[in-house]
Design an enzyme around this catalytic site. Sequence first.
Site, PDB file in Angstrom:
ATOM      1  N   HIS A  22       0.849  -1.194   0.000  1.00 15.14           N
ATOM      2  CA  HIS A  22       0.000   0.000   0.000  1.00 15.14           C
ATOM      3  C   HIS A  22       0.885   1.243   0.000  1.00 15.14           C
ATOM      4  O   HIS A  22       2.110   1.151   0.054  1.00 15.14           O
ATOM      5  CB  HIS A  22      -0.964  -0.005   1.183  1.00 15.14           C
ATOM      6  CG  HIS A  22      -0.313   0.012   2.520  1.00 15.14           C
ATOM      7  ND1 HIS A  22       0.351  -1.079   3.045  1.00 15.14           N
ATOM      8  CD2 HIS A  22      -0.221   0.984   3.470  1.00 15.14           C
ATOM      9  CE1 HIS A  22       0.818  -0.788   4.241  1.00 15.14           C
ATOM     10  NE2 HIS A  22       0.491   0.463   4.526  1.00 15.14           N
ATOM     11  N   HIS A  24       1.319   3.895   2.095  1.00 18.61           N
ATOM     12  CA  HIS A  24       1.865   4.579   3.263  1.00 18.61           C
ATOM     13  C   HIS A  24       3.389   4.646   3.185  1.00 18.61           C
ATOM     14  O   HIS A  24       4.043   3.708   2.704  1.00 18.61           O
ATOM     15  CB  HIS A  24       1.433   3.869   4.541  1.00 18.61           C
ATOM     16  CG  HIS A  24       0.037   4.230   4.963  1.00 18.61           C
ATOM     17  ND1 HIS A  24      -0.727   3.425   5.790  1.00 18.61           N
ATOM     18  CD2 HIS A  24      -0.738   5.313   4.669  1.00 18.61           C
ATOM     19  CE1 HIS A  24      -1.906   4.000   5.988  1.00 18.61           C
ATOM     20  NE2 HIS A  24      -1.937   5.133   5.323  1.00 18.61           N
ATOM     21  N   ASP A  26       5.769   4.353   5.284  1.00 24.49           N
ATOM     22  CA  ASP A  26       6.597   3.336   5.940  1.00 24.49           C
ATOM     23  C   ASP A  26       6.632   2.037   5.155  1.00 24.49           C
ATOM     24  O   ASP A  26       7.416   1.138   5.472  1.00 24.49           O
ATOM     25  CB  ASP A  26       6.122   3.092   7.376  1.00 24.49           C
ATOM     26  CG  ASP A  26       4.680   2.622   7.445  1.00 24.49           C
ATOM     27  OD1 ASP A  26       3.879   3.026   6.587  1.00 24.49           O
ATOM     28  OD2 ASP A  26       4.340   1.854   8.370  1.00 24.49           O
ATOM     29  N   HIS A  27       5.825   1.924   4.126  1.00 23.59           N
ATOM     30  CA  HIS A  27       5.833   0.728   3.280  1.00 23.59           C
ATOM     31  C   HIS A  27       6.295   1.023   1.856  1.00 23.59           C
ATOM     32  O   HIS A  27       6.741   0.106   1.166  1.00 23.59           O
ATOM     33  CB  HIS A  27       4.432   0.112   3.233  1.00 23.59           C
ATOM     34  CG  HIS A  27       4.023  -0.546   4.504  1.00 23.59           C
ATOM     35  ND1 HIS A  27       4.049  -1.913   4.680  1.00 23.59           N
ATOM     36  CD2 HIS A  27       3.592  -0.019   5.677  1.00 23.59           C
ATOM     37  CE1 HIS A  27       3.647  -2.209   5.909  1.00 23.59           C
ATOM     38  NE2 HIS A  27       3.366  -1.080   6.530  1.00 23.59           N
ATOM     39  N   HIS A 112      -7.596  -1.930   5.085  1.00 24.55           N
ATOM     40  CA  HIS A 112      -6.583  -0.983   5.539  1.00 24.55           C
ATOM     41  C   HIS A 112      -6.760   0.393   4.895  1.00 24.55           C
ATOM     42  O   HIS A 112      -7.268   1.312   5.528  1.00 24.55           O
ATOM     43  CB  HIS A 112      -5.185  -1.524   5.297  1.00 24.55           C
ATOM     44  CG  HIS A 112      -4.111  -0.722   5.947  1.00 24.55           C
ATOM     45  ND1 HIS A 112      -4.053  -0.536   7.314  1.00 24.55           N
ATOM     46  CD2 HIS A 112      -3.063  -0.030   5.436  1.00 24.55           C
ATOM     47  CE1 HIS A 112      -3.013   0.223   7.612  1.00 24.55           C
ATOM     48  NE2 HIS A 112      -2.392   0.541   6.486  1.00 24.55           N
ATOM     49  N   ASP A 133      -0.061  -4.479   5.939  1.00 21.93           N
ATOM     50  CA  ASP A 133      -1.047  -3.967   6.886  1.00 21.93           C
ATOM     51  C   ASP A 133      -2.423  -4.377   6.387  1.00 21.93           C
ATOM     52  O   ASP A 133      -2.742  -4.179   5.209  1.00 21.93           O
ATOM     53  CB  ASP A 133      -0.967  -2.447   6.970  1.00 21.93           C
ATOM     54  CG  ASP A 133       0.330  -1.973   7.609  1.00 21.93           C
ATOM     55  OD1 ASP A 133       1.096  -2.830   8.091  1.00 21.93           O
ATOM     56  OD2 ASP A 133       0.572  -0.754   7.617  1.00 21.93           O
ATOM     57  N   HIS A 339      -5.732  -1.403  11.411  1.00 22.32           N
ATOM     58  CA  HIS A 339      -4.964  -2.616  11.667  1.00 22.32           C
ATOM     59  C   HIS A 339      -5.838  -3.578  12.469  1.00 22.32           C
ATOM     60  O   HIS A 339      -6.725  -3.153  13.212  1.00 22.32           O
ATOM     61  CB  HIS A 339      -3.697  -2.312  12.467  1.00 22.32           C
ATOM     62  CG  HIS A 339      -2.702  -1.453  11.761  1.00 22.32           C
ATOM     63  ND1 HIS A 339      -1.727  -1.967  10.940  1.00 22.32           N
ATOM     64  CD2 HIS A 339      -2.541  -0.109  11.742  1.00 22.32           C
ATOM     65  CE1 HIS A 339      -0.996  -0.977  10.452  1.00 22.32           C
ATOM     66  NE2 HIS A 339      -1.465   0.165  10.934  1.00 22.32           N
ATOM     67  N   HIS A 361       6.025  -6.345  11.690  1.00 23.12           N
ATOM     68  CA  HIS A 361       5.343  -5.059  11.788  1.00 23.12           C
ATOM     69  C   HIS A 361       4.749  -4.845  13.182  1.00 23.12           C
ATOM     70  O   HIS A 361       3.555  -4.605  13.342  1.00 23.12           O
ATOM     71  CB  HIS A 361       4.247  -4.958  10.721  1.00 23.12           C
ATOM     72  CG  HIS A 361       3.784  -3.533  10.463  1.00 23.12           C
ATOM     73  ND1 HIS A 361       2.899  -2.890  11.296  1.00 23.12           N
ATOM     74  CD2 HIS A 361       4.100  -2.669   9.493  1.00 23.12           C
ATOM     75  CE1 HIS A 361       2.673  -1.673  10.820  1.00 23.12           C
ATOM     76  NE2 HIS A 361       3.407  -1.512   9.730  1.00 23.12           N
TER      77      HIS A 361
END
Length: 553
Positions: A22, A24, A26-27, A112, A133, A339, A361
């Site tokens: 996805h 975000h 952090d990903h 998510h 996530d 989440h 994670h």
Amino acid sequence: MASLPFVDELDWSTVDAVLITHFHLDHAGAITYIMEKTNFREGTGKVYMTHPTKAVYKFMMQDFLRMNSSSSDSLFTAAEVSQSLSSIIPISAHELITPCPGVSFTPYHAGHVLGACMYLIDITGLTILYTGDYSREEDRHLVKAEIPPIRPDVLIVESTYGVQSLERREEKEVRFTSLVHSIIRRGGHVLLPVFALGRAQELLLILDEYWTKTSMICTVSPFTMPPVLHGNQDLQRGTTPLYFKHISSIPQQRGWERNIAKVPRASCFASPGFMNAGSSRELLELWAPDPRNGLIVTGYSVEGTLARDILDEPEEITSLRSIPIPRKLSVDYVSFSAHVDYSQNSEFIELINAEHVVLVHGEQTAMSRLRTAMTARYRDRGVDLKIYTPRNLETLELSFYREHVAKVIGTLAAKVPGEGDILSGLLVTRDHSSVLLDARDLRDFAGLPTSMVRQKQRIALGVSWELVCWHLEGMFGKFEDGSDEGGVRTVRVMDVVDVKHTAEHELTLEWESSGSNDMIADATLAVLTGIDESPASVQRRALNGVYQVFFSH
């Protein structure tokens, strides 16, 4: 640079595929750096993400560059972002993709955020489900995470909340709207720190629906959306599900945070969700000293961020200019984090029923507690669940039992074998699949060049041809005495080795070389070279009228 994953620990030129779950940061935030700043370009690897993820990721990266435009240590440029975007391959849910021989994957809806997916990966028959996530709670604009149709061997699953259980959706929506309503009634501002895209849209839908139902809408100022959403013509025309009647966006102009702070009784969504910098941090510093104002943290906050620290309700906060600011505004936490909590995650793990479960994670403590809880849960049922919590850069070795399946093709497949029959052929493995075939079919079915080594050996032997045949029959059984195409007397031993009487005191052995054929040829040669000294030869010579035996002098 410190926010990047451990990119230096991997030779990126050897990577075949990078799967993004996805948008975000952090990903997906490091993808441009990996694609443009590492040796990933030297290999043949590809980057995949869903169509919605790629569309939103573009805006996320543009916003990231805008927010970091004044930084002297920027990770990449706008040109590099554009270049990397052009190389990303968009895919659809349930689409089977084969990035390289022996490896395939299929994306499934993960809930998510918009476009989020989990990946079911097949590596030469070994299946891995990586959730990224995910959320098992269906809401106003997203479906819940799917259950893939097959049982994977390995489940790699998030463990963000560990063993923590969250409120039911209906309960937290009521508490959330009540908190917003009470802050507005006391004449304050409501700060809602969110990530620009993701759960913000769900919260906007909840509040827009709430203000539609309540008469208080006439007495409050309009809500505001983050600048990243401003200018979306589809939203303004009301042609998408994210059209809002009672929420307005603020134009992208310098100092908008101070302007909205001057509006009485306003509620504002501002990014980023962790409030370490950006618009949400500026609004917090402006509104913190006023007890009429309120902060509502609506998502998961990582340890070490201001969003996590402020939940302890400190007496003051430190501004970005290192100036202490008294904290008088109220602080509340209502988790709309997309989440899974413990109940949802444990149920999902049981439904997937993988042989191995890998927790990722999550903070180490949360992962350890989840591992302990799941192990005890399965132990009560007499099941030994293999569950792991590896640290960063830790190599995890898993063992599997697999039957090796090979297709029988070509000449060997012409006749259906019966029960107990033994098939003998060449086992050829190519592109991680195996076939069993006759050596003569290699060129036609496997595309492999073939060659045959034909062995020929001559020996001098001073005995008659009849005595040679007698010894060979005694060792290998009955065979017919014949001739080859040139009229040379020949016998075939075990349908493999031709023994020819090529001269008066000379024999020639010929055969097609192979492991088994060479052993038969060696045995034949041993019999022939032992004829001279064999007692049986002397006895056979004494039998008059049967064979005339000649010995060389």
